[in-house]
Design an enzyme around this catalytic site. Structure first.
Site, PDB file in Angstrom:
ATOM      1  N   LYS A 189      32.932  18.205  42.439  1.00  0.00           N
ATOM      2  CA  LYS A 189      33.051  19.665  42.456  1.00  0.00           C
ATOM      3  C   LYS A 189      31.661  20.254  42.349  1.00  0.00           C
ATOM      4  O   LYS A 189      30.759  19.621  41.785  1.00  0.00           O
ATOM      5  CB  LYS A 189      33.901  20.143  41.274  1.00  0.00           C
ATOM      6  CG  LYS A 189      34.493  21.526  41.458  1.00  0.00           C
ATOM      7  CD  LYS A 189      35.718  21.505  42.332  1.00  0.00           C
ATOM      8  CE  LYS A 189      36.294  22.873  42.553  1.00  0.00           C
ATOM      9  NZ  LYS A 189      37.645  22.786  43.147  1.00  0.00           N
TER      10      LYS A 189
HETATM   11  P1  NAD Z   1      39.465  33.453  45.696  1.00  0.00           P
HETATM   12  O1  NAD Z   1      38.098  33.798  45.253  1.00  0.00           O
HETATM   13  O2  NAD Z   1      39.820  33.551  47.130  1.00  0.00           O
HETATM   14  O3  NAD Z   1      40.545  34.325  44.908  1.00  0.00           O
HETATM   15  C1  NAD Z   1      40.577  34.468  43.522  1.00  0.00           C
HETATM   16  C2  NAD Z   1      41.313  35.772  43.239  1.00  0.00           C
HETATM   17  O4  NAD Z   1      41.511  35.917  41.835  1.00  0.00           O
HETATM   18  C3  NAD Z   1      40.529  37.004  43.712  1.00  0.00           C
HETATM   19  O5  NAD Z   1      41.411  37.873  44.388  1.00  0.00           O
HETATM   20  C4  NAD Z   1      40.008  37.595  42.412  1.00  0.00           C
HETATM   21  O6  NAD Z   1      39.818  38.996  42.505  1.00  0.00           O
HETATM   22  C5  NAD Z   1      41.121  37.226  41.451  1.00  0.00           C
HETATM   23  N1  NAD Z   1      40.692  37.199  40.058  1.00  0.00           N
HETATM   24  C6  NAD Z   1      39.498  36.815  39.554  1.00  0.00           C
HETATM   25  N2  NAD Z   1      39.482  36.962  38.214  1.00  0.00           N
HETATM   26  C7  NAD Z   1      40.700  37.431  37.878  1.00  0.00           C
HETATM   27  C8  NAD Z   1      41.313  37.782  36.649  1.00  0.00           C
HETATM   28  N3  NAD Z   1      40.653  37.677  35.501  1.00  0.00           N
HETATM   29  N4  NAD Z   1      42.592  38.222  36.671  1.00  0.00           N
HETATM   30  C9  NAD Z   1      43.264  38.333  37.830  1.00  0.00           C
HETATM   31  N5  NAD Z   1      42.733  38.028  39.022  1.00  0.00           N
HETATM   32  C10 NAD Z   1      41.472  37.581  39.046  1.00  0.00           C
HETATM   33  O7  NAD Z   1      39.730  31.977  45.115  1.00  0.00           O
HETATM   34  P2  NAD Z   1      40.786  30.922  45.618  1.00  0.00           P
HETATM   35  O8  NAD Z   1      40.110  30.053  46.594  1.00  0.00           O
HETATM   36  O9  NAD Z   1      42.063  31.614  45.961  1.00  0.00           O
HETATM   37  O10 NAD Z   1      40.950  30.051  44.284  1.00  0.00           O
HETATM   38  C11 NAD Z   1      41.836  30.448  43.241  1.00  0.00           C
HETATM   39  C12 NAD Z   1      42.139  29.231  42.369  1.00  0.00           C
HETATM   40  O11 NAD Z   1      42.706  28.209  43.195  1.00  0.00           O
HETATM   41  C13 NAD Z   1      40.944  28.588  41.678  1.00  0.00           C
HETATM   42  O12 NAD Z   1      41.356  28.065  40.434  1.00  0.00           O
HETATM   43  C14 NAD Z   1      40.585  27.447  42.613  1.00  0.00           C
HETATM   44  O13 NAD Z   1      39.886  26.400  41.941  1.00  0.00           O
HETATM   45  C15 NAD Z   1      41.965  27.016  43.044  1.00  0.00           C
HETATM   46  N6  NAD Z   1      41.985  26.258  44.297  1.00  0.00           N
HETATM   47  C16 NAD Z   1      41.528  26.779  45.465  1.00  0.00           C
HETATM   48  C17 NAD Z   1      41.593  26.029  46.640  1.00  0.00           C
HETATM   49  C18 NAD Z   1      41.173  26.589  47.977  1.00  0.00           C
HETATM   50  O14 NAD Z   1      41.438  25.919  48.988  1.00  0.00           O
HETATM   51  N7  NAD Z   1      40.566  27.756  48.061  1.00  0.00           N
HETATM   52  C19 NAD Z   1      42.104  24.737  46.608  1.00  0.00           C
HETATM   53  C20 NAD Z   1      42.577  24.211  45.394  1.00  0.00           C
HETATM   54  C21 NAD Z   1      42.510  24.989  44.253  1.00  0.00           C
END
Ligand code: NAD
Length: 476
Positions: free
Chosen positions: A107
């Site tokens: 990561k």
């Molecule tokens: P992203 O940046 O696209 O979206 C995150 C969202 O959460 C944003 O809309 C942001 O405004 C919101 N957010 C941030 N802080 C917040 C809070 N305190 N309360 C409420 N909302 C809040 O990120 P993502 O890629 O969707 O990732 C989200 C989660 O999924 C993370 O934990 C990431 O590790 C996990 N994840 C992502 C992927 C991927 O393919 N993108 C894959 C596996 C896991």
């Protein structure tokens, strides 16, 4: 507010790992080898921006190299630190093992708020970070392959791929150095939606098992279930959209950075997303009740809760008040180890992160394979498949004519049957198969062993067993 006695994210992951590994009987030396993070590289680099030199701190952590390349996203957020990156790298090891993507766990993260910088500045910062990682083989198609995570997406992955290829001009597999790229830069159809799509497939599979649904105190189908989503970013948006549009779920609340909105008749996910894009948050959204303390909505009644933002949002202080009978961890680590125990005692069913959000790495695997094979999935077979189907349709219609039947195969059936699978259909099919298979493996352990209380421990047991087998096979 999280309590001060809450363990760190990495400690929380270790506590969950320890709970599972205690049931394995593996030798302590091997357990320690699997648990520890192999290496974390910290880099501080300067970029000249706005007439001044700005120093940024980034990390790339490699948790386990029992298989290579290692794989894991790159996160851009001010909260990024070594502890978080190492916890996320460990989860990647177990996630890849669970869904059988042939990677070790890694990561990365860069400590910055992407919203503070212009696009051209983000490009400079990202290229410099990629340069620092690539020159140490921490970005490399055969050693370490990043992907998007919070705060990064296709745009950043395209810059990283381009930077790597500028530094390795004769590497014919250069595009495989990173996944989550846009289609025109070597990406794959269905990667952007993959993690949210995987959450949908995971829930569909869960609802195919009546015993599991009953264990959560729910009944019936996914259809009509009331869902709360935290974080309408890449993962949360796609999960919510597909569940609402294709499974008739009702998205009754959406929680974002600036608060939450609630509407028991169901929110229109695209409309909320458009509102956030235009106004910077959910506040003021006209078709729902606004709650400034968004976290309070985590305690509202619903059937399914999808935390899809960040880690540690369900903790020792609020876990007892969380009413959702089923929580699917779309984010990594949204439930702390202490909260996990409280919820388990209450009977809450938790579909764990290492399975729930594995759709991203699964489709990243497909993209990496596509890059290495230098051909789009479906390109060779699609028309041939259609031609064979056409033969059958023509023959059936001929036989029906010969038998004097007035009925022929319907137009809509014929059209659907005739169309061969393109890349998107194949990717979705491979993802669905992966999510179904991994759930079945996990639940088999959960259901067949008296000492396994929950799906999280079951998931860890499957993963730890596979990682241990790999280490043993290598003769470690
Ligand atoms: P992203 O940046 O696209 O979206 C995150 C969202 O959460 C944003 O809309 C942001 O405004 C919101 N957010 C941030 N802080 C917040 C809070 N305190 N309360 C409420 N909302 C809040 O990120 P993502 O890629 O969707 O990732 C989200 C989660 O999924 C993370 O934990 C990431 O590790 C996990 N994840 C992502 C992927 C991927 O393919 N993108 C894959 C596996 C896991």
């Amino acid at each position: 507010m999280a309590r001060s006695d809450e363990p760190s994210f990495r400690d929380s992951v270790n506590m969950m790992f320890n709970r599972a590994v205690a049931l394995t009987g593996l030798p302590p030396g091997l357990v320690e080898k699997i648990r520890v993070c192999n290496a974390t590289y910290t880099v501080r680099f300067g970029v000249r921006l706005r007439g001044d030199i700005h120093t940024f701190t980034g990390y790339r952590s490699v948790h386990s190299e029992h298989m290579e390349p290692v794989k894991g996203g790159i996160r851009y957020a001010t909260s990024v630190n070594q502890n978080e990156v190492e916890a996320l790298a460990a989860l990647m090891t177990f996630k890849c093992a669970l869904v059988e993507t042939p990677f070790g766990g890694s990561k990365g993260g860069l400590c910055l708020d992407p919203r503070e910088w212009e696009e051209h500045e983000m490009e400079q910062i990202t290229r410099r970070f990629a340069y620092e990682l690539a020159k140490r083989d921490l970005i490399n198609p055969s050693q370490n392959v990043p992907a998007p995570d919070m705060g990064t997406g296709e745009r950043e992955m395209a810059w990283i791929a381009d930077q790597y290829m500028r530094m390795n001009t004769t590497d014919i597999n250069g595009r495989a150095c990173v996944t989550g790229k846009p289609l025109n830069a070597g990406g794959i159809a269905g990667r952007v939606e993959a993690t949210g799509r995987g959450v949908q497939y995971a829930l569909q599979e869960f609802f195919r098992h009546k015993d599991d649904v009953a264990a959560a105190g729910l009944d019936g189908k996914l259809d009509g279930k009331r869902v709360i989503v935290q974080g309408l970013g890449n993962v949360g948006y796609h999960a919510a959209k597909f569940l609402a549009d294709e499974d008739s779920c009702k998205i009754i609340a959406i929680i974002e950075r600036d608060g939450g909105i609630c509407n028991y008749d169901g929110l229109d996910v695209d409309d909320v997303r458009d509102w956030i894009a235009a106004h910077g948050g959910v506040s003021g959204y006209p078709h729902g009740d606004y709650v400034s303390d968004g976290a309070a909505l985590l305690e509202y009644e619903c059937d399914i809760m999808i935390p899809a933002a960040l880690e540690g949002v369900i903790h020792l202080s609020n876990a007892a008040r969380v009413k959702a009978p089923l929580i699917i961890e779309a984010a990594n680590g949204p439930i702390t180890a202490g909260a996990d125990e409280i919820l388990r005692k209450k009977g809450t069913i938790i579909i764990p992160d290492m399975y729930a959000n594995a759709g991203g790495v699964t489709v990243s695997y497909f993209e990496w394979v596509k890059n290495l094979s230098h051909i789009r999935f479906g390109r060779m077979q699609r028309r041939q498949e259609e031609a064979r189907h056409q033969l059958l349709v023509d023959e059936l219609n001929r036989v029906m004519d010969a038998a004097g039947l007035s009925e022929h195969l319907s137009e809509s059936f014929t059209q659907r049957y005739l169309s061969g699978a393109g890349e998107l259909e194949l990717v979705r099919s491979g993802l669905d198969d992966t999510m179904r298979g991994a759930y079945q493996t996990m639940r088999e352990v959960w259901r067949s062993r008296d000492d396994v209380e929950d799906l999280r421990v079951a998931a860890y047991l499957v993963s730890i067993g596979r990682v241990a087998d790999s280490y043993r096979a290598k003769g470690l």
